[in-house]
Design an enzyme around this catalytic site. Structure first.
Site, PDB file in Angstrom:
ATOM      1  N   LYS A  13       0.828  -1.216   0.000  1.00 53.78           N
ATOM      2  CA  LYS A  13       0.000   0.000   0.000  1.00 53.78           C
ATOM      3  C   LYS A  13       0.858   1.261   0.000  1.00 53.78           C
ATOM      4  O   LYS A  13       0.598   2.189  -0.755  1.00 53.78           O
ATOM      5  CB  LYS A  13      -0.921   0.049   1.231  1.00 53.78           C
ATOM      6  CG  LYS A  13      -1.842  -1.136   1.395  1.00 53.78           C
ATOM      7  CD  LYS A  13      -2.757  -0.964   2.601  1.00 53.78           C
ATOM      8  CE  LYS A  13      -2.028  -0.893   3.931  1.00 53.78           C
ATOM      9  NZ  LYS A  13      -1.374  -2.150   4.352  1.00 53.78           N
ATOM     10  N   ARG A  88      -9.061   1.182   9.630  1.00 56.94           N
ATOM     11  CA  ARG A  88      -8.605  -0.175   9.944  1.00 56.94           C
ATOM     12  C   ARG A  88      -9.692  -0.990  10.604  1.00 56.94           C
ATOM     13  O   ARG A  88      -9.476  -2.142  10.934  1.00 56.94           O
ATOM     14  CB  ARG A  88      -7.401  -0.090  10.865  1.00 56.94           C
ATOM     15  CG  ARG A  88      -6.088  -0.290  10.123  1.00 56.94           C
ATOM     16  CD  ARG A  88      -4.994  -0.363  11.141  1.00 56.94           C
ATOM     17  NE  ARG A  88      -3.776  -0.990  10.750  1.00 56.94           N
ATOM     18  CZ  ARG A  88      -2.775  -0.402  10.126  1.00 56.94           C
ATOM     19  NH1 ARG A  88      -2.875   0.820   9.685  1.00 56.94           N
ATOM     20  NH2 ARG A  88      -1.658  -1.062   9.921  1.00 56.94           N
ATOM     21  N   ARG A 127      11.945  -6.124   4.612  1.00 54.40           N
ATOM     22  CA  ARG A 127      11.568  -4.734   4.371  1.00 54.40           C
ATOM     23  C   ARG A 127      12.363  -3.759   5.239  1.00 54.40           C
ATOM     24  O   ARG A 127      12.682  -4.048   6.383  1.00 54.40           O
ATOM     25  CB  ARG A 127      10.074  -4.600   4.699  1.00 54.40           C
ATOM     26  CG  ARG A 127       9.539  -3.195   4.683  1.00 54.40           C
ATOM     27  CD  ARG A 127       8.072  -3.227   4.509  1.00 54.40           C
ATOM     28  NE  ARG A 127       7.347  -3.356   5.767  1.00 54.40           N
ATOM     29  CZ  ARG A 127       6.032  -3.136   5.862  1.00 54.40           C
ATOM     30  NH1 ARG A 127       5.343  -2.808   4.797  1.00 54.40           N
ATOM     31  NH2 ARG A 127       5.429  -3.277   7.008  1.00 54.40           N
ATOM     32  N   ARG A 161      11.583  -1.488  10.620  1.00 52.48           N
ATOM     33  CA  ARG A 161      10.534  -1.055  11.542  1.00 52.48           C
ATOM     34  C   ARG A 161      10.517  -1.965  12.762  1.00 52.48           C
ATOM     35  O   ARG A 161      10.637  -3.168  12.640  1.00 52.48           O
ATOM     36  CB  ARG A 161       9.167  -1.128  10.854  1.00 52.48           C
ATOM     37  CG  ARG A 161       8.947  -0.035   9.862  1.00 52.48           C
ATOM     38  CD  ARG A 161       7.689  -0.235   9.080  1.00 52.48           C
ATOM     39  NE  ARG A 161       6.515  -0.575   9.877  1.00 52.48           N
ATOM     40  CZ  ARG A 161       5.275  -0.541   9.403  1.00 52.48           C
ATOM     41  NH1 ARG A 161       5.053  -0.161   8.171  1.00 52.48           N
ATOM     42  NH2 ARG A 161       4.266  -0.867  10.165  1.00 52.48           N
ATOM     43  N   ARG A 172      -0.175  -8.553  13.731  1.00 49.95           N
ATOM     44  CA  ARG A 172      -0.708  -7.547  12.793  1.00 49.95           C
ATOM     45  C   ARG A 172      -1.576  -8.212  11.728  1.00 49.95           C
ATOM     46  O   ARG A 172      -2.594  -7.656  11.319  1.00 49.95           O
ATOM     47  CB  ARG A 172       0.441  -6.746  12.169  1.00 49.95           C
ATOM     48  CG  ARG A 172       1.083  -5.823  13.215  1.00 49.95           C
ATOM     49  CD  ARG A 172       2.444  -5.332  12.777  1.00 49.95           C
ATOM     50  NE  ARG A 172       2.387  -4.519  11.581  1.00 49.95           N
ATOM     51  CZ  ARG A 172       3.374  -4.408  10.707  1.00 49.95           C
ATOM     52  NH1 ARG A 172       4.496  -5.092  10.867  1.00 49.95           N
ATOM     53  NH2 ARG A 172       3.244  -3.638   9.671  1.00 49.95           N
TER      54      ARG A 172
HETATM   55  P1  AMP Z   1       1.227   0.745   9.335  1.00 47.38           P
HETATM   56  O1  AMP Z   1       2.444   1.509   9.017  1.00 47.38           O
HETATM   57  O2  AMP Z   1       0.025   1.183   8.575  1.00 47.38           O
HETATM   58  O3  AMP Z   1       1.440  -0.753   9.272  1.00 47.38           O
HETATM   59  O4  AMP Z   1       0.886   1.072  10.872  1.00 47.38           O
HETATM   60  C1  AMP Z   1       1.791   0.737  11.918  1.00 47.38           C
HETATM   61  C2  AMP Z   1       1.045   0.653  13.253  1.00 47.38           C
HETATM   62  O5  AMP Z   1       0.451   1.938  13.551  1.00 47.38           O
HETATM   63  C3  AMP Z   1      -0.143  -0.308  13.302  1.00 47.38           C
HETATM   64  O6  AMP Z   1       0.253  -1.645  13.546  1.00 47.38           O
HETATM   65  C4  AMP Z   1      -0.963   0.289  14.440  1.00 47.38           C
HETATM   66  O7  AMP Z   1      -0.394   0.002  15.706  1.00 47.38           O
HETATM   67  C5  AMP Z   1      -0.808   1.780  14.185  1.00 47.38           C
HETATM   68  N1  AMP Z   1      -1.874   2.302  13.276  1.00 47.38           N
HETATM   69  C6  AMP Z   1      -1.699   2.850  12.041  1.00 47.38           C
HETATM   70  N2  AMP Z   1      -2.871   3.213  11.505  1.00 47.38           N
HETATM   71  C7  AMP Z   1      -3.822   2.887  12.412  1.00 47.38           C
HETATM   72  C8  AMP Z   1      -5.240   2.980  12.451  1.00 47.38           C
HETATM   73  N3  AMP Z   1      -5.938   3.500  11.421  1.00 47.38           N
HETATM   74  N4  AMP Z   1      -5.884   2.529  13.558  1.00 47.38           N
HETATM   75  C9  AMP Z   1      -5.216   1.998  14.582  1.00 47.38           C
HETATM   76  N5  AMP Z   1      -3.885   1.865  14.630  1.00 47.38           N
HETATM   77  C10 AMP Z   1      -3.179   2.299  13.552  1.00 47.38           C
END
Ligand code: AMP
Length: 222
Positions: A13, A88, A127, A161, A172
């Site tokens: 994404k 989410r 990654r 990360r 996740r």
């Molecule tokens: P991502 O980079 O999108 O994988 O987000 C990394 C982490 O940020 C996720 O595993 C959540 O802990 C938090 N996070 C990001 N976006 C959201 C969201 N819309 N709702 C809840 N937690 C989020």
């Protein structure tokens, strides 16, 4: 043009959202990048969300909707956006609808990036990201043009990360299955859900998305 890219962690994404930003001037709104920037700055919010992010759980809906609302308010008039990582869960999708309606805006498409779950663990393991601008790379599939240097911003801060460890990745993926996948029927019912094959080469995925959006391949388009 306003859209959501929806898919599990590692689906690509972020890579696709960045391409749409570069090629079509759409603004990437990536909630994970926003939270990581808060953490890097040492803000109260950043400290608050640290443990929850590292465990692979979701940050509260109140925090997330406030964060995304403030970004949508700051959008330049007429600028299109690509949401990456939000919504989410169904409550966030409903909150987004209300937020957009209150501002006279709407979603054009929700694009599901479909991937084979077995491939995700491998993708995520290799990654790394740019700590400055959030660009995402992969050791084998998508290395930067010059080793150790971000293609987009020139930073040398390329890091793994904290939540890309194998144990956290499983949490996740489970959170995606249990909480995020139910968002798909919500948008299907609205008639705006489309799907692309996220297992294809990144260029091919971009072409598919551009075709759905009605953009001529590779051409600049408002
Ligand atoms: P991502 O980079 O999108 O994988 O987000 C990394 C982490 O940020 C996720 O595993 C959540 O802990 C938090 N996070 C990001 N976006 C959201 C969201 N819309 N709702 C809840 N937690 C989020």
């Amino acid at each position: 043009m306003n859209l959501i890219l929806l898919g599990p962690p590692g689906a690509g994404k972020g890579t696709q959202a960045k391409r749409l930003e570069e090629r079509h001037g759409m603004l990437q709104l990536a909630t994970g990048d926003m939270l990581r920037a808060e953490r890097a700055s040492g803000s109260t919010l950043g400290r608050q969300v640290q443990a929850i992010m590292d465990s692979g759980q979701f940050v509260s809906d109140d925090i997330m909707t406030a964060l995304i609302g403030s970004r949508i308010d700051r959008l330049a008039q007429g600028a299109g956006f690509v949401l990456d990582g939000f919504p989410r869960n169904v409550p966030q999708a409903e909150a987004l609808d209300a937020m957009l309606a209150a501002r006279g805006m709407r979603l054009d498409y929700v694009i599901e990036v479909t991937v084979d779950e077995a491939a995700l663990v491998d993708r995520i393991a290799g990654r790394f990201i740019c700590a400055q601008c959030g660009a995402s790379y992969h050791e084998r599939y998508n290395p930067p043009r010059r080793a150790g240097i971000c293609d987009l911003c020139g930073s040398t801060q390329l890091v793994h990360r904290a939540d890309d460890r194998a144990e956290t990745v499983r949490a996740r993926l489970a959170a995606y299955r249990d909480q995020t996948a139910p968002v798909l029927p919500y948008y299907r019912a609205k008639g705006i859900l489309r799907a692309v094959d996220g297992m294809a080469e990144p260029d091919r995925v971009t072409q598919e998305i551009e075709r759905i959006l009605g953009f001529a391949a590779g051409g600049a388009h408002g």
